[in-house]
Design an enzyme around this catalytic site. Structure first.
Site, PDB file in Angstrom:
ATOM      1  N   CYS A  73      46.386  16.418  15.118  1.00 13.80           N
ATOM      2  CA  CYS A  73      45.517  15.591  15.975  1.00 13.80           C
ATOM      3  C   CYS A  73      46.380  14.637  16.789  1.00 13.80           C
ATOM      4  O   CYS A  73      46.804  13.599  16.272  1.00 13.80           O
ATOM      5  CB  CYS A  73      44.501  14.835  15.121  1.00 13.80           C
TER       6      CYS A  73
ATOM      7  N   CYS B 160      45.114  11.078  17.473  1.00 15.33           N
ATOM      8  CA  CYS B 160      45.170  10.192  16.317  1.00 15.33           C
ATOM      9  C   CYS B 160      46.604   9.755  15.994  1.00 15.33           C
ATOM     10  O   CYS B 160      46.836   8.598  15.658  1.00 15.33           O
ATOM     11  CB  CYS B 160      44.613  10.895  15.081  1.00 15.33           C
ATOM     12  N   ASP B 161      47.544  10.673  16.055  1.00 12.91           N
ATOM     13  CA  ASP B 161      48.854  10.415  15.465  1.00 12.91           C
ATOM     14  C   ASP B 161      50.004  10.219  16.459  1.00 12.91           C
ATOM     15  O   ASP B 161      51.110   9.852  16.044  1.00 12.91           O
ATOM     16  CB  ASP B 161      49.197  11.548  14.480  1.00 12.91           C
TER      17      ASP B 161
HETATM   18  C1  FAD Z   1      45.289  15.748  10.996  1.00 14.17           C
HETATM   19  C2  FAD Z   1      44.062  15.124  11.576  1.00 14.17           C
HETATM   20  C3  FAD Z   1      44.094  13.787  11.862  1.00 14.17           C
HETATM   21  C4  FAD Z   1      42.952  13.184  12.414  1.00 14.17           C
HETATM   22  N1  FAD Z   1      43.000  11.851  12.674  1.00 14.17           N
HETATM   23  C5  FAD Z   1      41.912  11.230  13.159  1.00 14.17           C
HETATM   24  C6  FAD Z   1      41.925   9.822  13.430  1.00 14.17           C
HETATM   25  O1  FAD Z   1      42.935   9.132  13.241  1.00 14.17           O
HETATM   26  N2  FAD Z   1      40.788   9.278  13.909  1.00 14.17           N
HETATM   27  C7  FAD Z   1      39.659  10.004  14.148  1.00 14.17           C
HETATM   28  O2  FAD Z   1      38.650   9.433  14.555  1.00 14.17           O
HETATM   29  N3  FAD Z   1      39.625  11.334  13.935  1.00 14.17           N
HETATM   30  C8  FAD Z   1      40.729  11.965  13.454  1.00 14.17           C
HETATM   31  N4  FAD Z   1      40.706  13.312  13.247  1.00 14.17           N
HETATM   32  C9  FAD Z   1      39.468  14.052  13.525  1.00 14.17           C
HETATM   33  C10 FAD Z   1      38.466  13.817  12.372  1.00 14.17           C
HETATM   34  O3  FAD Z   1      39.117  13.983  11.144  1.00 14.17           O
HETATM   35  C11 FAD Z   1      37.284  14.768  12.491  1.00 14.17           C
HETATM   36  O4  FAD Z   1      36.681  14.610  13.753  1.00 14.17           O
HETATM   37  C12 FAD Z   1      36.250  14.462  11.401  1.00 14.17           C
HETATM   38  O5  FAD Z   1      36.848  14.543  10.126  1.00 14.17           O
HETATM   39  C13 FAD Z   1      35.075  15.428  11.476  1.00 14.17           C
HETATM   40  O6  FAD Z   1      34.227  15.163  10.402  1.00 14.17           O
HETATM   41  P1  FAD Z   1      33.181  16.253   9.903  1.00 14.17           P
HETATM   42  O7  FAD Z   1      32.496  15.607   8.744  1.00 14.17           O
HETATM   43  O8  FAD Z   1      32.397  16.759  11.016  1.00 14.17           O
HETATM   44  O9  FAD Z   1      34.049  17.485   9.405  1.00 14.17           O
HETATM   45  P2  FAD Z   1      35.210  17.628   8.337  1.00 14.17           P
HETATM   46  O10 FAD Z   1      35.987  16.378   8.207  1.00 14.17           O
HETATM   47  O11 FAD Z   1      35.918  18.876   8.722  1.00 14.17           O
HETATM   48  O12 FAD Z   1      34.441  17.837   6.965  1.00 14.17           O
HETATM   49  C14 FAD Z   1      33.781  19.021   6.663  1.00 14.17           C
HETATM   50  C15 FAD Z   1      33.496  19.076   5.180  1.00 14.17           C
HETATM   51  O13 FAD Z   1      32.732  20.238   4.918  1.00 14.17           O
HETATM   52  C16 FAD Z   1      33.270  20.939   3.798  1.00 14.17           C
HETATM   53  N5  FAD Z   1      32.910  22.338   3.948  1.00 14.17           N
HETATM   54  C17 FAD Z   1      33.232  23.192   4.949  1.00 14.17           C
HETATM   55  N6  FAD Z   1      32.682  24.405   4.745  1.00 14.17           N
HETATM   56  C18 FAD Z   1      31.980  24.315   3.573  1.00 14.17           C
HETATM   57  C19 FAD Z   1      31.203  25.222   2.828  1.00 14.17           C
HETATM   58  N7  FAD Z   1      31.026  26.490   3.211  1.00 14.17           N
HETATM   59  N8  FAD Z   1      30.660  24.784   1.673  1.00 14.17           N
HETATM   60  C20 FAD Z   1      30.820  23.515   1.254  1.00 14.17           C
HETATM   61  N9  FAD Z   1      31.558  22.603   1.927  1.00 14.17           N
HETATM   62  C21 FAD Z   1      32.134  23.007   3.077  1.00 14.17           C
HETATM   63  C22 FAD Z   1      34.752  20.634   3.866  1.00 14.17           C
HETATM   64  O14 FAD Z   1      35.354  20.820   2.604  1.00 14.17           O
HETATM   65  C23 FAD Z   1      34.730  19.183   4.309  1.00 14.17           C
HETATM   66  O15 FAD Z   1      34.589  18.328   3.211  1.00 14.17           O
HETATM   67  C24 FAD Z   1      41.804  13.947  12.693  1.00 14.17           C
HETATM   68  C25 FAD Z   1      41.784  15.306  12.407  1.00 14.17           C
HETATM   69  C26 FAD Z   1      42.897  15.896  11.842  1.00 14.17           C
HETATM   70  C27 FAD Z   1      42.865  17.354  11.523  1.00 14.17           C
END
Ligand code: FAD
Length: 312
Positions: free
Chosen positions: A129, A132-133
């Site tokens: 990302c 973010c980083d």
């Molecule tokens: C390395 C990195 C750094 C980042 N840094 C930042 C930052 O500094 N600031 C910021 O705002 N954003 C940052 N982001 C982006 C941010 O992390 C995402 O936008 C955010 O986490 C999205 O949240 P979400 O809940 O939609 O999905 P996710 O965080 O992807 O969560 C999805 C969840 O669903 C679960 N899941 C998936 N499929 C299934 C299934 N079939 N059954 C059961 N569970 C399942 C997963 O295990 C997970 O717990 C970063 C992303 C990355 C990859």
């Protein structure tokens, strides 16, 4: 029978759970892990109210708050969500749960290179990302991998926030990024474009120290000293569990309207797995809250949203 079953415990799922829990809806969260992608960043600095915090600490706080609101959180991978005559059944390999509504918050998984060293240095010099980083790399040398707009934009952003040198590495000579963005990268003295090179290994000790490349035309190898490697090669959503239930777009994202409703009545979705643009923790959290309020609205026959500061 749960009122709400939330699939996924990232920022979107946990925030949705906080809202449904506080509305006294019987809520179950089923997730592979707690925290999702937010756990992958060593320092979140763009979540309002929190100046700087490791991602996993932020999601631990969210989890504590969710459990305090009376929500059940269990570990499990959901393999299918099906419509029943009344409500839905959410299936893992070994268990089935029934819910009147479902909130899909399954997020995304960054695409990876699958090369030696990549997994070992994730969060220790390997990042997925840039927004973010990038600020962590002031006065440092980094490699950005990819050929689309996010890679080229990423290289420019890292240069802008003060990196000393940015290698933009793409496996083909032609970039998918638009011409204007690419022109900017070509003019940026700190950005060196390297094509057609594929990364073959990431090396280091505690943190990344170098990246090994192979020239795809000559097969010649090259090792570059770098402090960080940014993968900007896209991410994937695994929607196989709901492919027959809700509309999915060509990028494999769950189609939602501005209220977090999917094409299937009673099924809501939030966060990175949806068609909502800008994939960030705060946005996923906000969309999770919306989906939860919409589920509440659905369960109460539209009577639920009587906030006096938000009268229709
Ligand atoms: C390395 C990195 C750094 C980042 N840094 C930042 C930052 O500094 N600031 C910021 O705002 N954003 C940052 N982001 C982006 C941010 O992390 C995402 O936008 C955010 O986490 C999205 O949240 P979400 O809940 O939609 O999905 P996710 O965080 O992807 O969560 C999805 C969840 O669903 C679960 N899941 C998936 N499929 C299934 C299934 N079939 N059954 C059961 N569970 C399942 C997963 O295990 C997970 O717990 C970063 C992303 C990355 C990859």
């Amino acid at each position: 029978m749960y009122d709400v079953i939330i699939v996924g415990a990232g920022a979107a799922g946990l925030t949705a759970a906080l809202y449904t829990g506080r509305k006294n809806l019987k809520t179950l969260v089923v997730s592979v892990d707690v925290g999702g992608q937010c756990n992958l960043t060593s320092s979140i600095e763009n979540y309002p109210g929190i100046e700087k915090m490791p991602g996993f600490q932020l999601t631990r706080e969210m989890e504590k708050q969710v459990k305090k609101a009376g929500v059940e959180v269990i570990t499990g991978k959901v393999i299918k969500v099906e419509k029943k005559s009344a409500g839905f059944v959410v299936k893992t390999k070994s268990k089935e749960f029934e819910g009147k509504t479902v909130i899909l918050a399954i997020g995304r998984v960054p695409r990876t290179l699958d090369i030696p060293g990549e997994a070992d240095y994730l969060g220790k010099g390997v990042h997925t990302c840039t927004t973010c980083d990038a600020p962590l790399y002031g006065k440092k040398t980094v490699a950005v991998i990819g050929g689309g707009n996010s890679a080229v934009d990423g290289a420019l952003e890292i240069s802008r926030v003060g990196a000393e040198k940015v290698y933009l590495i793409h496996r083909r000579v032609d970039f998918r990024a638009d011409e204007m963005t690419l022109e900017k990268a070509k003019k940026d003295k700190k950005v060196e474009i390297m094509t057609p090179y594929s990364p073959v290994e990431i090396k280091g000790d505690k943190f990344v120290k170098s990246i090994v490349l192979k020239n795809n035309e000559t097969n010649e190898g090259k090792e570059l000293k770098v402090d960080g490697v940014f993968l900007e090669i896209g991410s994937i959503v695994n929607t196989s569990l709901v492919k027959d239930l809700v509309e999915i777009n060509e990028s494999n994202e769950i189609v939602v309207d501005t209220r977090g409703r999917t094409s299937q009545e009673g099924v809501f979705a939030a966060g990175d797995a949806t068609t909502v643009i800008y994939k960030q923790c705060i946005i996923a959290a906000g969309e999770g809250a919306k989906a939860a309020l919409e589920a509440y609205n659905y369960l109460t026959g539209g009577k639920g949203l009587g906030f006096d500061w938000a009268k229709k």
